[in-house]
Write a protein that holds these residues in place. Structure first.
Motif, PDB file in Angstrom:
ATOM      1  N   ALA A 292     -34.827  44.408 -30.783  1.00 25.72           N
ATOM      2  CA  ALA A 292     -35.869  45.386 -30.467  1.00 25.72           C
ATOM      3  C   ALA A 292     -35.910  45.643 -28.976  1.00 25.72           C
ATOM      4  N   PRO A 293     -36.090  46.897 -28.570  1.00 26.45           N
ATOM      5  CA  PRO A 293     -36.218  47.183 -27.142  1.00 26.45           C
ATOM      6  C   PRO A 293     -37.538  46.663 -26.602  1.00 26.45           C
ATOM      7  N   THR A 294     -37.514  46.120 -25.382  1.00 25.22           N
ATOM      8  CA  THR A 294     -38.738  45.644 -24.735  1.00 25.22           C
ATOM      9  C   THR A 294     -39.248  46.615 -23.684  1.00 25.22           C
ATOM     10  N   GLY A 295     -38.455  47.614 -23.336  1.00 23.06           N
ATOM     11  CA  GLY A 295     -38.772  48.488 -22.214  1.00 23.06           C
ATOM     12  C   GLY A 295     -38.018  48.090 -20.969  1.00 23.06           C
ATOM     13  N   GLN A 296     -37.685  46.799 -20.870  1.00 22.97           N
ATOM     14  CA  GLN A 296     -36.870  46.294 -19.753  1.00 22.97           C
ATOM     15  C   GLN A 296     -35.546  45.715 -20.229  1.00 22.97           C
ATOM     16  N   GLY A 297     -35.400  45.575 -21.513  1.00 20.81           N
ATOM     17  CA  GLY A 297     -34.199  44.960 -22.056  1.00 20.81           C
ATOM     18  C   GLY A 297     -34.284  44.912 -23.568  1.00 20.81           C
ATOM     19  N   VAL A 298     -33.802  43.829 -24.152  1.00 20.22           N
ATOM     20  CA  VAL A 298     -33.789  43.705 -25.599  1.00 20.22           C
ATOM     21  C   VAL A 298     -34.212  42.296 -25.999  1.00 20.22           C
ATOM     22  N   LEU A 299     -35.018  42.210 -27.061  1.00 21.83           N
ATOM     23  CA  LEU A 299     -35.414  40.933 -27.666  1.00 21.83           C
ATOM     24  C   LEU A 299     -34.692  40.820 -28.998  1.00 21.83           C
ATOM     25  N   PHE A 300     -34.206  39.625 -29.316  1.00 18.05           N
ATOM     26  CA  PHE A 300     -33.444  39.457 -30.547  1.00 18.05           C
ATOM     27  C   PHE A 300     -33.724  38.070 -31.122  1.00 18.05           C
ATOM     28  N   GLY A 301     -33.475  37.936 -32.387  1.00 16.74           N
ATOM     29  CA  GLY A 301     -33.703  36.667 -33.077  1.00 16.74           C
ATOM     30  C   GLY A 301     -33.815  36.923 -34.565  1.00 16.74           C
ATOM     31  N   ALA A 302     -34.642  36.168 -35.193  1.00 16.01           N
ATOM     32  CA  ALA A 302     -35.257  34.924 -34.731  1.00 16.01           C
ATOM     33  C   ALA A 302     -34.876  33.855 -35.732  1.00 16.01           C
ATOM     34  N   THR A 303     -34.912  32.620 -35.259  1.00 20.91           N
ATOM     35  CA  THR A 303     -34.626  31.509 -36.171  1.00 20.91           C
ATOM     36  C   THR A 303     -35.754  31.383 -37.196  1.00 20.91           C
ATOM     37  N   HIS A 304     -35.461  30.656 -38.263  1.00 18.92           N
ATOM     38  CA  HIS A 304     -36.409  30.555 -39.376  1.00 18.92           C
ATOM     39  C   HIS A 304     -36.262  29.150 -39.955  1.00 18.92           C
TER      40      HIS A 304
ATOM     41  N   GLY B 199     -40.034  29.539 -35.430  1.00 16.99           N
ATOM     42  CA  GLY B 199     -39.143  30.628 -35.077  1.00 16.99           C
ATOM     43  C   GLY B 199     -38.954  30.740 -33.579  1.00 16.99           C
ATOM     44  N   GLN B 200     -37.719  30.857 -33.136  1.00 14.93           N
ATOM     45  CA  GLN B 200     -37.400  31.075 -31.726  1.00 14.93           C
ATOM     46  C   GLN B 200     -36.735  32.430 -31.575  1.00 14.93           C
ATOM     47  N   ALA B 201     -37.200  33.203 -30.591  1.00 11.88           N
ATOM     48  CA  ALA B 201     -36.582  34.479 -30.244  1.00 11.88           C
ATOM     49  C   ALA B 201     -36.156  34.443 -28.787  1.00 11.88           C
ATOM     50  N   ASP B 202     -35.154  35.247 -28.460  1.00 11.67           N
ATOM     51  CA  ASP B 202     -34.617  35.320 -27.102  1.00 11.67           C
ATOM     52  C   ASP B 202     -34.684  36.762 -26.601  1.00 11.67           C
ATOM     53  N   TRP B 203     -34.707  36.926 -25.287  1.00 13.25           N
ATOM     54  CA  TRP B 203     -34.625  38.271 -24.725  1.00 13.25           C
ATOM     55  C   TRP B 203     -33.946  38.238 -23.364  1.00 13.25           C
ATOM     56  N   VAL B 204     -33.388  39.389 -23.020  1.00 13.38           N
ATOM     57  CA  VAL B 204     -32.690  39.540 -21.748  1.00 13.38           C
ATOM     58  C   VAL B 204     -33.113  40.871 -21.132  1.00 13.38           C
ATOM     59  N   GLU B 205     -32.830  41.016 -19.837  1.00 13.56           N
ATOM     60  CA  GLU B 205     -33.102  42.266 -19.134  1.00 13.56           C
ATOM     61  C   GLU B 205     -31.860  43.151 -19.162  1.00 13.56           C
ATOM     62  N   GLY B 206     -32.088  44.467 -19.148  1.00 10.19           N
ATOM     63  CA  GLY B 206     -30.977  45.395 -18.990  1.00 10.19           C
ATOM     64  C   GLY B 206     -30.613  46.173 -20.226  1.00 10.19           C
ATOM     65  N   PRO B 207     -29.934  45.559 -21.211  1.00 12.65           N
ATOM     66  CA  PRO B 207     -29.484  46.342 -22.367  1.00 12.65           C
ATOM     67  C   PRO B 207     -30.669  46.858 -23.180  1.00 12.65           C
ATOM     68  N   SER B 208     -30.440  47.938 -23.891  1.00 14.10           N
ATOM     69  CA  SER B 208     -31.458  48.446 -24.796  1.00 14.10           C
ATOM     70  C   SER B 208     -30.786  48.891 -26.074  1.00 14.10           C
ATOM     71  N   VAL B 209     -31.588  49.148 -27.091  1.00 14.46           N
ATOM     72  CA  VAL B 209     -31.052  49.495 -28.395  1.00 14.46           C
ATOM     73  C   VAL B 209     -32.176  50.101 -29.210  1.00 14.46           C
ATOM     74  N   GLY B 210     -31.815  50.940 -30.189  1.00 19.98           N
ATOM     75  CA  GLY B 210     -32.792  51.343 -31.185  1.00 19.98           C
ATOM     76  C   GLY B 210     -33.129  50.143 -32.046  1.00 19.98           C
ATOM     77  N   ALA B 211     -34.415  49.967 -32.386  1.00 27.78           N
ATOM     78  CA  ALA B 211     -34.837  48.780 -33.133  1.00 27.78           C
ATOM     79  C   ALA B 211     -34.114  48.698 -34.474  1.00 27.78           C
ATOM     80  N   VAL B 212     -33.627  47.496 -34.800  1.00 28.08           N
ATOM     81  CA  VAL B 212     -32.862  47.300 -36.025  1.00 28.08           C
ATOM     82  C   VAL B 212     -33.192  45.926 -36.601  1.00 28.08           C
TER      83      VAL B 212
END
Length: 602
Positions: A473-485, A453-466
């Motif tokens: 998912a929010p990281t506190g500094q941005g958002v993490l999203f994914g993941a491959t399977h 599984g690979q996940a990616d994240w960036v700085e800046g944007p945020s979101v309620g976890a979904v």
């Protein structure tokens, strides 16, 4: 079961004493309930004298009620506890009070206020099943079973040294004193176990005597002329020295097992191939979500209990919880009806599972949505590395690659590729995720399947976890999203095409968020390999004499590991497990779905 089904129908007398409207009986004596508890149950079980020299002592109770008996027991234990002693309490309640109701009742006795306050602060939800309550200031743990007494005793794995039989009177509550319950009391008693109760009803006296207990009437308390004491013949099993335990793996599974063993008074050795969190626990954040199952009651109960326990333990770790609440949106049209069935399950506390309409989902995500969803209020976003730092602090950690396990004269040797012995232990716990697969004997042990599984994240944007199939998912500094399977793959190199897949998955569900991700800076990605099983359930149990495994957690490791780590610790040390027997059976390594299908290696 509805809330009304489980209500004690509590009323209060003019004197401020709680009374069960359901059974028409009082919770404690008007002639000083605390004095009665001390006389009937503590003295009746030979306490504190029976505690002498006991490093571990187990008390079981039928009828938790206001918690008064346990508050009195904790107060006594705190004052008389043997050096290094740990108290295990198992109590059963079919119709639980609220924390507020119990607090009002226990306020009558400030002399046990410290213990009462600890109970009230940790008071669990009134949902069916087992609930673990930590009482670290008292060197104790309480497992409260909400449900029928016979079911709870059948489900419990412990052996009691003392019993408090404090259900409502046999005439008013006969189910608590049935032959089946008495059979289970005998079956769950350690040699020399003591029994105490307020009732001297003939059926209870005869029932205990017929099951091998020596029964005596004793002077009662207050207006009650007599009470009952009983003892099972035999001597308490001598408590042997603590075993040496080595844990292979320093991710969430290994850290959970280490935390649970340390809480039980043992310091394990943890062997890590690299730094903690080098595997699946090394992402900036992760979702703590249950597997939602509307058809298999045991699977649903396992994940509900695991989610409750994970929330308790992660909440105690500073800076671990990033966000509370995760929105699950449909992957397929049938999920809408499935969400309704899941939200109606009695295993969830009130408001834990809430159906949201499209407008509410839009508000959660910050962009227009046409579908509703299921808000899992107990689900979390956590920082795994904060948890690993806390749970592995002070643990004997050794770096090395375990190539093989060898039987030693006593226990096991853990051997590195060059033949160096990294550690010797009486008990080994394999908790290295996919890395543990090479240490398993395919002819006798369950097979693990890798899922890259690979996940990616960036700085800046945020979101309620979904979550939906992908997740954000929010990281506190941005958002993490994914993941491959990618099933069957184990390569760890980050691939640009997988980042593109993750961005496309995100855009399919949240296009406005995807636009913000595309414009954000600080893009990073990471790969880990999950370990899964044939039936998609975890492995937590004994592989061989002195060899246990916590693995196959798949994508639910953050939810499952804390509870299953405690189950593994209980198996390793011969202590009562927090898992009901039926749920423990579903995660056993030797369950039918995982039995090896290959012959011995040649």
């Amino acid at each position: 079961m509805t809330t009304e089904d489980a209500s004690p129908q509590l009323t209060w007398t003019e004197e401020g004493e709680p009374r069960s409207g359901r059974f028409g009986d009082v919770y404690f004596s008007r002639d000083d309930g605390l004095a009665e508890t001390r006389a009937v149950f503590l003295q009746g079980c030979g306490l504190p004298e029976a505690l002498a020299g006991r490093r571990s002592f187990t008390v079981a109770e039928l009828g938790f009620g206001t918690g008064l008996n346990i508050a009195a027991l904790l107060d006594l234990w705190r004052r008389t506890r043997p050096e290094g002693g740990r108290l295990h309490v198992f109590s059963i309640e079919g119709f639980p009070l609220s924390a507020q109701e119990a607090g009002r009742a226990l306020a009558n006795w400030p002399e046990v206020g410290e213990a009462a306050s600890a109970l009230i602060q940790a008071w669990p939800a009134p949902t069916p099943g087992f609930h673990r309550i930590d009482l670290p200031e008292h060197h104790a743990v309480l497992d409260l079973a909400v449900g029928d007494a016979a079911w709870a005793l059948e489900a419990w794995s412990g052996q009691a040294d003392a019993w408090f039989l404090d259900g409502f009177s046999p005439a008013l509550n006969p189910g608590m004193w049935s032959p089946q319950v008495l059979d289970l009391i005998q079956a769950r008693s350690a040699p020399g176990a003591r029994v105490a109760t307020f009732t001297v009803a003939g059926a209870v006296r005869r029932g205990l005597a017929e099951r091998g207990f020596v029964v005596d009437k004793r002077p009662g308390h207050g207006r009650k002329r007599e009470r009952l004491e009983a003892r099972l013949p035999g001597q308490a099993t001598p408590q042997v020295s603590r075993p040496r335990v080595a844990i292979v793996g320093a991710g969430m599974a290994g850290a959970s097992a280490a935390r649970a063993l340390a809480a039980a008074g043992l310091q394990p050795v943890v062997i890590e191939a690299e730094r903690p969190g080098a595997g699946g626990s090394g992402f900036p954040v992760g979702l703590v979500t249950p597997r939602l199952d509307a058809g298999d009651a045991d699977v649903a109960a396992l994940y509900a209990q695991a989610l409750e326990r994970a929330g308790q333990l992660y909440g105690d770790v500073e800076d671990a919880v990033v966000a509370r609440g995760v929105l699950q949106t449909p992957q397929a049209p049938r999920d809408v009806a499935r969400f309704d069935r899941i939200a109606a399950q009695p295993i969830w506390p009130p408001d834990a599972m809430t159906i949201l309409n499209p407008r509410q989902v839009s508000d959660w995500l910050g962009e227009p949505m046409e579908e509703g969803g299921l808000l899992m209020a107990q689900a979390l976003v956590v920082r795994p590395l904060a948890v690993l730092d806390a749970w592995l602090a002070g643990v004997d950690r050794r770096t090395g690659q375990v190539e093989r396990l060898e039987r030693a004269e006593e226990g096991w040797r853990l051997v590195a590729p060059g033949g160096e012995v990294i550690a010797e232990a009486d008990i080994v716990v394999l908790a290295g995720g996919w890395g543990a697969a090479s240490l398993l004997d395919r002819s006798r042990h369950p097979e693990l399947t890798p899922v890259r599984g690979q996940a990616d994240w960036v700085e800046g944007p945020s979101v309620g976890a979904v979550a939906w199939g992908g997740y954000a998912a929010p990281t506190g500094q941005g958002v993490l999203f994914g993941a491959t399977h990618d099933r069957g793959r184990t390569d760890l190199a980050v691939r640009p095409e997988d980042s593109a897949r993750n961005r496309a998955t995100l855009r399919s569900r949240a296009p406005a968020l995807a636009d913000r991700v595309e414009a954000a800076s600080g893009a990073q990605a990471r790969v880990a390999v999950r370990a899964t099983t044939a039936d998609r359930l975890p492995i937590a149990g004994r592989l061989d004499d002195g060899l246990l495994m916590l693995g196959g957690l798949g994508s639910r490791g953050l939810c499952l590991a804390p509870l299953l780590g405690e189950h593994l610790a209980a198996l390793a040390l011969g202590l009562p497990s927090p898992l009901p027997r039926a749920l423990a059976g579903r995660v056993r390594p030797d369950r039918p779905a995982l039995r090896p299908k290959v012959g011995p290696r040649t």
